[in-house]
Design a protein around this motif. Structure first.
Motif: not given
Length: 743
Positions: A684-703, A713-718
Motif C-alpha cells: 500500500f506504499e508507492g515507489m520510484r523506479t529507475l525508468a520513471a526517475n529518468i523520465a521525471v528528471e532528465i528534462g530538468e538537469t543541466e547538461v 548511470l541509472a540508465a546503464f544500471v537498467l
C-alpha cells in the motif's frame, strides 16, 4: 514442353530461388548485425556519458608572486571568475590584486580606530561578510564585493570593500579585548558572539524594515549565554542562529542552544592532539575540525535518541591527513567538498558525502599559512609563511559520486542516522544532493514483483487452458482479443490507473480484499455445482466452451463485492478501513501504491506472457499428448507430465520477457504511483523506479552536470540488469530445451 526445356526451366527456377535465399540470408544477417551494433552503440554511449563521474581530480600550477605587505594574512578569497583575489592582513590592510600576475588593483586600510585585530570570523563564503574582533572590545564588519562591466565587449571586474552596517565598529565590551569572535547575519537579525577573558559575550541587532521606505533599522539587545567550564579557542554560530559551537584547544566542545540559552551537549572532538582548524561546510550544518595529529572530522547536530527533546553533536566521518597536522582548510562555496593542506605543503582534496579522497599532491611552495578556493572550485590560492602567493587550476568536476554513496547507506546532514536517500534537487542553494540508487533499484524490483505476482498466474493459466482445453472455435476469438490488449498504449493504462483505479481502490478497500477471497471460492463453487448437474444438462455445453459460463459468475462476484464494500466497512472498520490499516495495524496507506501499479502493469504484461506461453504450449506436437492419452493417462496427467515440460522453454521465455517489460515500464509507474523513492515492501506504499526517475528528471538537469550523468548511470544500471536477466533466461531456456527436447 520437351525434356530439355523442363530441365532448363527447373534450373532457372533453382537459380532464382538461390538468389532469393541469398538475398534473404544477407538481409536477415545484416538486420541482426545492425541490431547488435545499435545495442553496442547504446552501451558505449552510456559509458561515454558516465565515465567522467569517476575521473580523478587534477591540479596545475598557474602563477606565483609576492604579497604587497609583510603582515601575515587573516583571510584570502577570490571572486566568481577567479580573476581577482582579496587578501586581508593582520595589520588591517585590505588588498585586491590580479591572480594572473599579482598586480595590485586597490588597497585600503580598515578603520580600526587605533586598535589592533585580535580575531577574525567569516559569516559564510557565499555572503563574503566578515567580522574583526579588536583589542578595544569593538567588532568591525565588512564585506568584499565585485561588480562586472563590459566596456568595448571586454569584461572588467571592479572590486570594492563595503561596510554594510557602516564603517563604525559595534561595541561589544568596552576596553576588553575580543580573543574570539563569531558572526551570523540573517534577514531577521545580526548576531555577534565573542570571547573575552574566557567568557562569552553576545549581542543581537534585530532588523526592522519600514513598510513604506523599506529602510532597515537595528534594535540592539543582549544575548544571555551560559557560563563555560572550558577555555574557548574557537566559537562558531550555526544556521538559523540556533546553535553556538564553543571549541577548546584540547578538542573539548560545548554545544549551546541559543534559543534555550543552555548547554545541550559536551564532549571531545578527538582523543588526543590539539585543535588546529575549525570551519563550516557549505550551509553551516556540518562542522569540520582538524587536529595537529593529522585528522579531520565532520560533525553535525542530530536528535539524541536517548532524550526526547535533546540534541547532540555527532561525529559522522573522519579524514586522515598523513605527514603532520593541518595548516589550513578551505571549503567549497557550492558543494560539500573541502581542501586541506599541511605545513609541508601537501594538498588533499576531499568530498564529505561520498567520503572520497579526490587528490593528494605536494605543491612544493614551502610552509603554508593560508588557502582559499574560488566560488566555482576551479582555482586554488595558497600563501606561505614568507608572503609568497601561488595560484593553481583545479579540475574536479564530479566529486559527489562513489560506489558506496550510490549503493550504501550514507549519513546526510540533519539526518538522525545513515540512510538510503534519493533527492537530487531542492529550493536551497545549500542543498546536499543525495544520489542513492538503492531506493530506485528497490522500487524497480518492487513494481516488477507485484506486476508479475498478478500477471504471471493469470497469463500462464490462461495460456494453458486456451492452448490445451479450449475449443478451437472459441480459441480463435479469445487469443486475438487478449493479444489486442497489448496494443493499448501504456500512457492510457497509467492515466486510468492514476485517475480512476487508485481512487476506486481507496474507496472500496473491503471490496478489493473480499474479491481476492471470494472470486476463487465463487469459481470453485460454481464448478462443483456444475459437476452435480445431470449429464443430460451438461451435454448442452460442448467441451472447451465452459469458460463462457464463468463470465456472468465473475461479473456477479465483482459487482456483489463492490456493493457490499460500504456495509462491510461500516460493520468491521468503523466506516474507514484505511484509517484502521494505519492506526490499528500500523500499515501506512498511500492512494497511488504498489497494488495499483501491480494491477495496471499486470494488465499490460499479461498479453505478452499469454501470447508467447500459449504459442509454446499449442506448438507441442499432438502425437506426444495423444500417445500419453493412449497409454492411459488423464488429460491433466498428460498436460503436467508431457505438454508442460516440452513447452517449458517457451513458458520460461514468456515469463522473462514479461519481467523485462515490467522492469522497463515507465508511464504506468510514473502516473500510478506517488514517485516516492522509499524502500518499503508494503503493497500500500508507492515507489520510484529507475525508468520513471529518468523520465521525471532528465528534462530538468543541466547538461554535463553530476545529476545529468547520474541519470545516464541509472540508465546503464537498467541496461545491465536487463542484459544479465536476459542472459540468465537464455541459459536456462537452452538447458530446458536440451532436457525436454527429446520427448
Amino acid at each position: 514442353m520437351s525434356q530439355s526445356e523442363v530441365r532448363a526451366t527447373a534450373s532457372a527456377y533453382r537459380k532464382w530461388r538461390q538468389i532469393k535465399d541469398g538475398i534473404a540470408t544477407t538481409t536477415i544477417t545484416a538486420g541482426g548485425i545492425s541490431v547488435l551494433f545499435a545495442i553496442l552503440l547504446i552501451f558505449f554511449y552510456l559509458l561515454y556519458e558516465i565515465m567522467p563521474l569517476f575521473q580523478s581530480a587534477s591540479i596545475k600550477a598557474d602563477s606565483q608572486f609576492k604579497t604587497t605587505t609583510p603582515a601575515t594574512a587573516l583571510y584570502l578569497a577570490m571572486e566568481e571568475q577567479a580573476e581577482v583575489g582579496f587578501r586581508l592582513a593582520r595589520d588591517g590592510e585590505a588588498a585586491f590584486f590580479q591572480l594572473s600576475d599579482g598586480a595590485l588593483l586597490s588597497a585600503s586600510q580598515l578603520p580600526l580606530g587605533g586598535a589592533e585585530i585580535l580575531s577574525f570570523a567569516l559569516e559564510s563564503e557565499e555572503s563574503r561578510l566578515f567580522a574583526l574582533g579588536l583589542t578595544d572590545g569593538n567588532v568591525l564588519i565588512a564585506k568584499h564585493d565585485y561588480r562586472s562591466s563590459y566596456p568595448n565587449d571586454k569584461r572588467v571586474i571592479t572590486p570594492e570593500l563595503r561596510f554594510p552596517y557602516g564603517d563604525k565598529a559595534f561595541l561589544l565590551s568596552e576596553g576588553r579585548a575580543l580573543e574570539q569572535v563569531a558572526i551570523s547575519d540573517s534577514d531577521d537579525a545580526l548576531l555577534i558572539i565573542a570571547v573575552s577573558n574566557g567568557n562569552l559575550l553576545g549581542r543581537r541587532w534585530v532588523k526592522e524594515e519600514d513598510f513604506l521606505s523599506e529602510e532597515v533599522t537595528l534594535s540592539e539587545e543582549d544575548v544571555l549565554l551560559p557560563s563555560l567550564d572550558i577555555v574557548p579557542s574557537k566559537v562558531l554560530i550555526g544556521p538559523g542562529q540556533q546553535w553556538l559551537y564553543v571549541l577548546a584547544a584540547d578538542g573539548g566542545f560545548r554545544l549551546i542552544d541559543l534559543k534555550k540559552q543552555t548547554i545541550t551537549d559536551r564532549g571531545y572532538l578527538f582523543d588526543n592532539g590539539k585543535l588546529s582548524q575549525a570551519r563550516f561546510l557549505l550551509g553551516g550544518i556540518s562542522l569540520l575540525v582538524a587536529s595537529d595529529h593529522g585528522s579531520i572530522g565532520q560533525w553535525f547536530v542530530v536528535r539524541d535518541k536517548e532524550r526526547d527533546s535533546g540534541y547532540k553533536l555527532q561525529a559522522v566521518r573522519d579524514f586522515d591527513i598523513p605527514n603532520g597536522g593541518v595548516a589550513a582548510i578551505a571549503t567549497e562555496h557550492r558543494r560539500k567538498g573541502f581542501a586541506s593542506i599541511n605545513s609541508a605543503g601537501q594538498l588533499d582534496l576531499f568530498y564529505t558525502t561520498s567520503h572520497r579522497g579526490l587528490l593528494r599532491k605536494d605543491l612544493d611552495i614551502g610552509q603554508v599559512s593560508m588557502m582559499a578556493i574560488s566560488p566555482r572550485a576551479d582555482k586554488l590560492l595558497v600563501e606561505n609563511v614568507d608572503g609568497g602567493l601561488a595560484s593553481f587550476t583545479l579540475h574536479n568536476e564530479h566529486p559527489e559520486l562513489s560506489w558506496s554513496a550510490l549503493w550504501s547507506k550514507v549519513w546526510y546532514e540533519s539526518y538522525p542516522e545513515p540512510d538510503y536517500v534519493w533527492q537530487s534537487s531542492a529550493s536551497s542553494n545549500d542543498f546536499e544532493a543525495k544520489y542513492s540508487f538503492a531506493p530506485l533499484a528497490f522500487g524497480t524490483l518492487k513494481a516488477a514483483f507485484y506486476a508479475m505476482l498478478i500477471a504471471a498466474p493469470l497469463a500462464i493459466c490462461g495460456a494453458i487452458y486456451t492452448a490445451y482445453f479450449m475449443a478451437p472455435a472459441l480459441r480463435k476469438k479469445t487469443k486475438p482479443l487478449i493479444e489486442l490488449m497489448e496494443a493499448l498504449p501504456t500512457v492510457i493504462l497509467g492515466f486510468l490507473a492514476g485517475l480512476w483505479l487508485a481512487p476506486f481502490i481507496e474507496k472500496n478497500l473491503p471490496a478489493v480484499f473480499s474479491l481476492f477471497l471470494l472470486l476463487p471460492v465463487g469459481i470453485l463453487l460454481f464448478a462443483w455445482l456444475w459437476s452435480q448437474l445431470p449429464a443430460t444438462v451438461r451435454r448442452y455445453i460442448p467441451d472447451g466452451w465452459h469458460p463462457v459460463l464463468l463470465v456472468p459468475i465473475v461479473l456477479a462476484v465483482v459487482i456483489g463485492c463492490v456493493e457490499m464494500s460500504a456495509p462491510l466497512e461500516r460493520l468491521f472498520f468503523d466506516g474507514d478501513m484505511r484509517a484502521w490499516l494505519t492506526n490499528d495495524i500500523g500499515v501506512s496507506f498511500d492512494q497511488r501504491n504498489a497494488l495499483v501499479v501491480g494491477i495496471a502493469m499486470g494488465f499490460a504484461v499479461i498479453p505478452t506472457i499469454f501470447s508467447i506461453a500459449e504459442d509454446a504450449i499449442f506448438s507441442v506436437p499432438k502425437h506426444l499428448s495423444y500417445g500419453s492419452l493412449a497409454l492411459g493417462a488423464t488429460p491433466w496427467q498428460s498436460l503436467v507430465g508431457v505438454v508442460m515440460p516440452t513447452a517449458s522453454p517457451g513458458i520460461f521465455s514468456a515469463l522473462m520477457i514479461g519481467m523485462g517489460r515490467a522492469v522497463g515500464e515507465t508511464m504506468i509507474v510514473l502516473m500510478a504511483t506517488g514517485n516516492t523513492p522509499i524502500m518499503d515492501a508494503n503493497i500500500f506504499e508507492g515507489m520510484r523506479t529507475l525508468a520513471a526517475n529518468i523520465a521525471v528528471e532528465i528534462g530538468e538537469t543541466e547538461v554535463d552536470s553530476s545529476h545529468y550523468r547520474v541519470l545516464f548511470l541509472a540508465a546503464f544500471v537498467l541496461f545491465m540488469f536487463t542484459f544479465v536477466v536476459n542472459t540468465i533466461a537464455e541459459t536456462v531456456r537452452q538447458r530446458l530445451r536440451m532436457r525436454y527436447g527429446n520427448l
